[in-house]
Motif scaffolding. Structure first.
Motif, PDB file in Angstrom:
ATOM      1  N   TYR A 120       0.856  -1.190   0.000  1.00 17.03           N
ATOM      2  CA  TYR A 120       0.000   0.000   0.000  1.00 17.03           C
ATOM      3  C   TYR A 120       0.886   1.232   0.000  1.00 17.03           C
ATOM      4  CZ  TYR A 120       1.016  -0.057   5.053  1.00 17.03           C
ATOM      5  OH  TYR A 120       1.647  -0.085   6.278  1.00 17.03           O
ATOM      6  N   GLU A 121       0.327   2.341  -0.430  1.00 16.15           N
ATOM      7  CA  GLU A 121       1.066   3.600  -0.469  1.00 16.15           C
ATOM      8  C   GLU A 121       1.360   4.031   0.962  1.00 16.15           C
ATOM      9  OE1 GLU A 121       2.972   6.124  -2.754  1.00 16.15           O
ATOM     10  OE2 GLU A 121       1.480   4.875  -3.765  1.00 16.15           O
ATOM     11  N   GLY A 122       2.624   4.390   1.248  1.00 15.60           N
ATOM     12  CA  GLY A 122       2.964   4.853   2.591  1.00 15.60           C
ATOM     13  C   GLY A 122       3.404   3.724   3.505  1.00 15.60           C
ATOM     14  N   MET A 123       3.735   2.568   2.920  1.00 13.07           N
ATOM     15  CA  MET A 123       4.188   1.428   3.733  1.00 13.07           C
ATOM     16  C   MET A 123       5.397   1.825   4.557  1.00 13.07           C
ATOM     17  SD  MET A 123       4.090  -2.083   1.614  1.00 13.07           S
ATOM     18  CE  MET A 123       4.664  -3.333   2.735  1.00 13.07           C
ATOM     19  N   PHE A 151      -6.047   1.368   7.900  1.00 11.53           N
ATOM     20  CA  PHE A 151      -5.242   0.557   6.993  1.00 11.53           C
ATOM     21  C   PHE A 151      -3.756   0.809   7.255  1.00 11.53           C
ATOM     22  CE2 PHE A 151      -9.045   1.544   4.379  1.00 11.53           C
ATOM     23  CZ  PHE A 151      -9.474   0.271   4.113  1.00 11.53           C
ATOM     24  N   GLY A 152      -2.985  -0.224   7.520  1.00 13.39           N
ATOM     25  CA  GLY A 152      -1.531  -0.054   7.580  1.00 13.39           C
ATOM     26  C   GLY A 152      -0.984   0.080   8.981  1.00 13.39           C
ATOM     27  N   THR A 153       0.350  -0.058   9.054  1.00 14.45           N
ATOM     28  CA  THR A 153       1.025  -0.149  10.348  1.00 14.45           C
ATOM     29  C   THR A 153       0.839   1.074  11.237  1.00 14.45           C
ATOM     30  OG1 THR A 153       2.771  -0.881   8.866  1.00 14.45           O
ATOM     31  CG2 THR A 153       3.180  -1.148  11.195  1.00 14.45           C
ATOM     32  N   ALA A 154       0.779   2.290  10.624  1.00 16.50           N
ATOM     33  CA  ALA A 154       0.740   3.498  11.449  1.00 16.50           C
ATOM     34  C   ALA A 154      -0.463   3.488  12.393  1.00 16.50           C
ATOM     35  CB  ALA A 154       0.689   4.742  10.557  1.00 16.50           C
ATOM     36  N   ILE A 155      -1.589   2.929  11.956  1.00 12.62           N
ATOM     37  CA  ILE A 155      -2.777   2.902  12.810  1.00 12.62           C
ATOM     38  C   ILE A 155      -3.059   1.490  13.321  1.00 12.62           C
ATOM     39  CG2 ILE A 155      -5.276   3.356  12.889  1.00 12.62           C
ATOM     40  CD1 ILE A 155      -4.744   5.666  10.940  1.00 12.62           C
ATOM     41  N   ALA A 156      -2.893   0.482  12.434  1.00 12.34           N
ATOM     42  CA  ALA A 156      -3.216  -0.889  12.852  1.00 12.34           C
ATOM     43  C   ALA A 156      -2.188  -1.434  13.856  1.00 12.34           C
ATOM     44  CB  ALA A 156      -3.310  -1.811  11.644  1.00 12.34           C
ATOM     45  N   GLY A 157      -0.957  -0.902  13.828  1.00 11.20           N
ATOM     46  CA  GLY A 157       0.067  -1.337  14.812  1.00 11.20           C
ATOM     47  C   GLY A 157      -0.419  -1.036  16.227  1.00 11.20           C
ATOM     48  N   PRO A 158      -0.751   0.242  16.518  1.00 12.65           N
ATOM     49  CA  PRO A 158      -1.299   0.565  17.840  1.00 12.65           C
ATOM     50  C   PRO A 158      -2.591  -0.198  18.156  1.00 12.65           C
ATOM     51  CG  PRO A 158      -0.648   2.570  16.693  1.00 12.65           C
ATOM     52  CD  PRO A 158      -0.439   1.449  15.730  1.00 12.65           C
TER      53      PRO A 158
END
Ligand SMILES: Cc1cc2nc3c(=O)[nH]c(=O)nc-3n(C[C@H](O)[C@H](O)[C@H](O)COP(=O)(O)O)c2cc1C
Length: 376
Positions: free
Chosen positions: A73-76, A124-131
């Motif tokens: 995804y964009e911004g990985m 979507f993605g680590t920045a939000i799904a990580g927390p």
């Protein structure tokens, strides 16, 4: 009716229910299955609130949480959600935003007041799904973390195992299943194309045995098109350790789906869905309507990638939920092909029990075929 996996997770029936609604999570887990809360629409803070509520209402039953960290995804790799949102906004052509505004205005869908608009970049993605993953893992009754659209990152898998919980990941092909297994994922959810939401191109009856053959001892849950105990029995007969369902829970009494949207689901036949990139940027099965057709039309903008397309459409999703009557023909309505048999609202508990009862009947019917005396 217990499989090894159901026993390991402490559930009575090997029925896993994906839903965005906390009431459905509680109802399914209380009925003996495992409710799994989809976290994608929540900020980490909102997820904490939802899980606290579930903990309070679910008694001593377990549940799961589903996050979305796509493989591509964009911004990985970005970890600062606010900066990522600003960077991605810059990549969105104004033409796309204007097109959405025009479509909704043509259908008379009112605006959401500025101060109530949700943020465009959701989970979507680590920045939000990580927390989100950290929050889910801090809740004792959450026994399972699932990831959609890719192999979960190594640090997420490690944290899940450190906490003594299990990690699952969805796949739509045997090659993806093999990658998940190699990364240390404990449960592979094989979703055939008939399923609702993001989905691949291979039908369930072809996909499930292909995936089982590459998995060896790693358990597989069968997903995509399971709406009855007969379909559940077929999945278990092939070797699945349980069934992972999504669409079915959109029309239960406990679901927070507005009545007008539920009416669209009741009316739809199995022919009325398609895979479209028009809401999220990745192929997602949903009801065909004027929105999906508009994005397909020659001369109109083409959907962007994930997550930019959802940043363009998130406000339209929110307007659709708030004004379902006006948005009926331009509504985001992810659902699978079993929608054709979802014709009335029922308590989630009844859906669980019907699945179990019909699954038992089906296996008994099969058994009578085996019992026939060869000399007859
Ligand atoms: C409304 C809806 C939203 C979904 N959103 C997600 C999601 O956020 N994460 C995920 O892992 N799967 C999601 N799915 C897919 C489900 O987890 C499940 O794999 C799928 O619904 C199974 O096929 P079925 O719809 O035929 O039961 C969604 C499905 C539906 C119907």
């Amino acid at each position: 009716m217990q499989t090894d996996l159901a026993r390991k997770l402490g559930i009575e029936f090997p029925i896993f229910a994906f839903t965005h609604c906390r009431d459905v999570v509680v109802a399914v887990s209380k009925a003996g299955g495992l409710g799994v809360l989809g976290a994608v629409g929540f900020t980490p803070e909102q997820l904490e609130t939802e899980l606290d509520w579930i903990d309070e209402h679910i008694g001593d039953r377990p549940y799961g949480v589903d996050i979305v960290i796509p493989g591509k995804y964009e911004g990985m790799g970005a970890t600062d959600a606010d900066k990522l949102q600003e960077d991605l906004k810059a990549l969105i052509p104004q033409e796309h935003r204007d097109f959405v505004q025009k479509l909704l205005a043509e259908h008379g869908v009112p605006e959401i007041p500025e101060d109530e608009k949700m943020q465009e970049l959701i989970g979507f993605g680590t920045a939000i799904a990580g927390p989100q993953a950290d929050i889910a893992l801090s809740h004792d009754k959450c026994v399972l973390l699932a990831n959609a659209l890719g192999t979960p990152p190594p640090d997420v898998i490690e944290k899940v195992h450190e906490r003594g919980k299990v990690i699952a990941a969805l796949c739509g092909s045997a090659a993806q299943a093999a990658r998940h297994k190699a990364a240390g994922v404990d449960i592979i959810i094989a979703q055939g194309t008939e399923g609702g939401g993001h989905t691949g191109e291979i039908g369930s009856i072809v996909l499930w045995p292909e995936v089982l053959d590459v998995l060896g001892d790693t358990p597989m849950l069968a997903a995509g098109g399971i709406g009855s105990g007969r379909q559940m029995a077929a999945a278990l007969a092939m070797g699945a350790q349980g069934v992972w369902t999504g669409s079915l829970w959109l029309t239960v009494d406990e679901a927070d789906v507005p009545p007008a949207q539920m009416a669209s689901l009741f009316e739809a036949t199995s022919k009325d869905t398609l895979r479209s990139r028009s809401w999220t940027g990745k192929p997602c099965r949903m009801l065909r309507n004027e929105w999906t057709e508009a994005w397909d039309q020659e001369g109109n903008p083409k959907p962007l990638g994930m997550p930019m397309q959802f940043m363009v459409t998130s406000n339209a999703v929110q307007r659709g939920h708030r004004y379902p009557e006006q948005a009926k023909d331009v509504q985001f309505n992810p659902v699978g092909q079993i929608v054709g048999r979802m014709n009335k609202a029922r308590p989630a508990k009844d859906v669980v029990f019907d699945l179990v009862e019909e699954c038992i009947e089906s296996t008994e019917r099969l058994q009578t075929l085996m019992d026939v005396d060869v000399e007859d």
